[in-house]
Enzyme design. Structure first.
Site, PDB file in Angstrom:
ATOM      1  N   ASP A 219      34.098 -53.438 -46.284  1.00  0.00           N
ATOM      2  CA  ASP A 219      35.169 -52.960 -47.171  1.00  0.00           C
ATOM      3  C   ASP A 219      36.367 -53.907 -47.105  1.00  0.00           C
ATOM      4  OD1 ASP A 219      36.386 -51.237 -48.933  1.00  0.00           O
ATOM      5  OD2 ASP A 219      36.137 -49.452 -47.679  1.00  0.00           O
TER       6      ASP A 219
ATOM      7  N   ASP B 144      35.125 -46.868 -56.923  1.00  0.00           N
ATOM      8  CA  ASP B 144      35.131 -45.577 -56.230  1.00  0.00           C
ATOM      9  C   ASP B 144      34.937 -44.449 -57.240  1.00  0.00           C
ATOM     10  OD1 ASP B 144      35.399 -46.501 -53.699  1.00  0.00           O
ATOM     11  OD2 ASP B 144      37.497 -45.943 -53.436  1.00  0.00           O
TER      12      ASP B 144
HETATM   13  C1  DGJ Z   1      37.031 -47.427 -49.875  1.00  0.00           C
HETATM   14  C2  DGJ Z   1      35.590 -47.357 -50.250  1.00  0.00           C
HETATM   15  O1  DGJ Z   1      35.443 -47.675 -51.602  1.00  0.00           O
HETATM   16  C3  DGJ Z   1      35.032 -45.976 -49.929  1.00  0.00           C
HETATM   17  O2  DGJ Z   1      33.696 -45.886 -50.336  1.00  0.00           O
HETATM   18  C4  DGJ Z   1      35.173 -45.731 -48.453  1.00  0.00           C
HETATM   19  O3  DGJ Z   1      34.340 -46.602 -47.737  1.00  0.00           O
HETATM   20  C5  DGJ Z   1      36.621 -45.887 -48.034  1.00  0.00           C
HETATM   21  N1  DGJ Z   1      37.165 -47.138 -48.466  1.00  0.00           N
HETATM   22  C6  DGJ Z   1      36.754 -45.753 -46.550  1.00  0.00           C
HETATM   23  O4  DGJ Z   1      38.011 -45.985 -46.114  1.00  0.00           O
END
Ligand code: DGJ
Length: 734
Positions: free
Chosen positions: A478, A547
């Site tokens: 991430d 997301d």
């Molecule tokens: C952002 C990601 O897009 C989510 O899927 C998740 O992993 C969160 N970060 C976790 O902090």
């Protein structure tokens, strides 16, 4: 691939004498960069300037390229620089340069003259042309690279800039590529976005002056704008008609693409690393290799261009592009930071019950002094949190094995929380202005990857995880913050290298990881699709488009991403976002790499059964989705139905996804949808798949249709408000 007029005199007779006369009998070197259907033709002028004399469909007879320019009666270019193959600044040029330098003596001029070129065959499909250019006054060189992928009509272009002078030369601008295109008019499709709103397209006619696509975010650089774009020639291209160029930069940081409609009404495209805050000091004897700019061109519309690009990506660019991928259950949206071993043990059982390959443990598993119980703390402290996981990751990996599923883990290795032991120990590793207030994005800061010690640290996060847990099967990498207050304590007075060296540092870490762990799948995530490009995808097997997993939104987003990236790279999770039934959500997620992020234990028995069956169905059709050709059949932006077909190479099996994207009264698929890509002479069955356990299809799967019928008359999936999502399997009758 190359000829000079003086070389080919005997064969060219009349044409040659005409052209030689107009060029005062001097040899004019023509260098076509050709692929199966297209050509970009370079010409060395009498004064050794290198220009682009043609861009478009290739001609049957290469020798006719020399005649093209005589057919254009556009306004005079009194600089003779508008079509430059790599425009320099400070001499005759009056438009946007590809390169701009300041020599050690303070002089700002550069004039690049052709010296030589070389063409290498890398394979039956790939060739590499290099053209060496040199300044006659300063000992300064640029080599232009053109890597042509013949079958897929893709070209990668980059430059290597070499300083052979005695002093340091400052590169004020240092683009990778410079194109010059002639057409009646040009239409740009560009993308903008934000969190949960990635890949929003906009199309506009390009007017005179410069349109710049760029980012200055440093990392998760595409949050507001990715580097990918399309340019249609003469009129806006449609899915199956029109001439269209796609382009993008292979760089995971600040990029800049200038599209300039010049005084002759031609389009100049210059793309490279963004020179924003980045004058690059090139020391004597050193060279800078710029990242590749890729492009493809089709005169058969957007669909053809995207299929060629997707095929190129799978064959040449994406890590394990021809390989397989793991289906998974992720715990982010079902637990957020609130979990412990008992809860995870249950989720591992659910993973098995659901029937996916892997359990992916998300954010929140680490840090002790400042436990990662919210997004305010702990990033950087990558030891297991003792309260949540007293027996460590190793026991979870073992528990996964007991459940016969694989185990994967989330990391965000480039980041640090202000409340972390890492920050306390190494404040100089953090990107921040020494005398200014800290400014956070998602309550966190970015580590200084320009610093080799930080590179070692980031590498060690992954290396430790793998060393301690050799069967770790998946990484979600991430990257949630952008770079504010850009300052590297490590670079000291050389701050102008920061943005470039950050990305180079990131690639160094990824190189090391891939040298030791070449195959483990890794997802490129940045709180959504802030970070996907073809440099990063050489290290990552997939990316997280957004997301926003509301399937209705995803239909539109995945549609746009698919122009540039194949389905095998698109991680699509079934979540509780949106109001659509689980079938609709699952169908949409199947158009890529399927995953789940739901509370399995809360599914009713019908929905659970549906998911279990859907995963089995997906396992049987995934090779078609991942490796097949994608045909966009009905555009959700143009009507109430979205329809996409994936078809295998043999044209014998396909999967057609159909959705209702408009909830207004009585909206339905009124007309048949025309299929594409099938073999007209073959006979096919069309059967509905992925139904609820108790549902009967309204489609009679025993009927047969010729490819001819399906492509001329089409097929109606019978989508309506009771059947909002319909998946059809198309199979050749043998
Ligand atoms: C952002 C990601 O897009 C989510 O899927 C998740 O992993 C969160 N970060 C976790 O902090």
């Amino acid at each position: 691939m190359t000829f000079t007029l003086s070389n080919c005199k005997p064969a060219l007779t009349g044409v040659v004498s005409l052209l030689l006369a107009s060029f005062n009998l001097n040899a004019q070197t023509i260098i076509p960069v050709e692929t199966a259907n297209n050509a970009m033709v370079l010409q060395v002028a009498k004064n050794k300037d290198l220009g682009i004399v043609y861009f478009g469909k290739k001609l049957n007879n290469q020798q006719e390229y020399i005649q093209i320019q005589s057919q254009y009666k556009q306004p005079e270019d009194y600089t003779n620089q508008l079509n430059s193959a790599y425009t320099s600044s400070g001499s005759r040029n009056l438009v946007e340069p590809a390169i701009s330098v300041t020599h050690a003596d303070g002089n700002n001029s550069l004039d690049l003259k052709y010296v030589s070129h070389d063409l290498k065959k890398i394979s039956d499909d790939v060739s590499l042309l290099t053209v060496l250019m040199k300044d006659p006054v300063y000992n300064f060189e640029v080599t232009l690279y053109y890597k042509a992928y013949y079958k897929n009509d893709v070209v990668e272009q980059w430059s290597v800039i070499s300083n052979h002078e005695k002093g340091t030369v400052t590169l004020q601008k240092f683009a990778s590529a410079n194109l010059h295109i002639q057409a009646k008019s040009f239409y740009l499709t560009q993308y903008h976005g934000d969190w949960a709103k990635e890949m929003q397209p906009e199309e506009s006619k390009i007017t005179h002056g410069i349109k710049t696509l760029d980012t200055k975010l440093g990392t998760r650089a595409n949050l507001f704008q990715p580097s990918v774009f399309m340019v249609s020639l003469d009129k806006p291209a449609t899915e199956d008609e029109g001439s269209v160029l796609y382009g993008g930069l292979e760089w995971s940081g600040n990029f800049r693409t200038d599209l300039e409609l010049d005084p002759q009404d031609n389009l100049r495209i210059i793309s490279g690393i963004n020179n924003y805050a980045s004058p690059y000091a090139l020391k004597p004897g050193l060279a800078l290799t710029t990242p590749a700019f890729w492009y493809t061109f089709s005169d058969h519309g957007k669909g053809d261009a995207s299929r060629k690009l997707q095929s190129w990506a799978r064959n040449y660019k994406i890590l394990d592009g021809k390989g397989s991928r793991l289906t998974l259950l992720n715990n982010w949206e079902s637990t957020y930071f609130d979990f412990n071993e008992t809860k995870l043990a249950e989720l591992l059982k659910d993973t098995k019950k659901l029937g996916v390959d892997l359990f992916l443990l998300d954010d929140g598993w680490f840090a002790n002094k400042y436990p990662r119980n919210s997004d305010h703390t702990g990033l950087g402290d990558w030891e297991e949190n003792k309260q949540k996981l007293p027996n460590g990751i190793a026991s979870l990996v073992k528990e996964a094995q007991n459940n016969e599923v694989k185990f994967g883990i989330w990391v965000e290795p480039e980041m640090v929380s202000p409340k972390s032991e890492l920050y306390e120990k190494h404040p100089d590793w953090v990107i921040k202005q020494p005398k200014r207030e800290e400014y956070y994005y998602r309550n966190q800061l970015v580590l200084d990857l320009a610093n080799p010690k930080v590179q070692d640290f980031v590498y060690s996060i992954l290396d430790n995880l793998f060393t301690k847990n050799p069967s770790l099967a998946y990484i979600k990498w991430d990257c949630n913050a952008v770079i504010y207050n850009a300052y590297s304590a490590h670079l000291g007075k050389d701050q102008s290298h920061f943005y470039v060296e950050y990305v180079q540092g990131l690639y160094k870490v990824l190189e090391r990881i891939r040298a030791k762990y070449p195959t483990v799948p890794m997802m490129l995530c940045s709180g959504g699709g802030g970070r996907v490009d073809y440099a990063a995808l050489q290290y990552f097997t997939e990316f997280w488009p957004s997301d926003n997993t509301d399937p209705l939104e995803r239909i539109f987003m995945q549609w746009e991403y698919s122009y540039f990236y194949p389905a095998i790279t698109s991680s699509n999770h079934v979540t509780d976002w949106g109001r659509q039934p689980i079938k609709y959500r699952t169908d949409v997620a199947m158009m890529g790499k399927l995953g789940f992020d739901i509370v399995v234990s809360k599914l009713n028995s019908r929905d659970l059964q549906f998911c279990q069956d859907a995963i089995k169905t997906y396992n049987s059709i995934k090779p078609i989705i991942w490796q097949g050709d994608q045909y966009r059949l009905a555009n959700p932006r143009e009507g109430s139905i979205a329809s996409v077909l994936y078809l295998d190479e043999a044209k014998s099996s396909g999967v057609m996804f159909n959705y209702l994207v408009n909830n207004r009264y009585d909206e339905k698929s009124r007309l048949p949808i025309l299929l594409k890509g099938l073999d007209a002479g073959k006979k096919y069955t069309v059967k509905e798949i992925n139904l609820y356990p108790d549902a009967k299809s309204r489609i009679d799967g025993s009927k047969t249709f010729t490819g001819d019928f399906l492509m001329k008359i089409g097929f109606n999936p019978d989508v309506n408000s009771n059947r909002t999502s319909v998946v059809l399997k198309i199979d050749e009758i043998k």
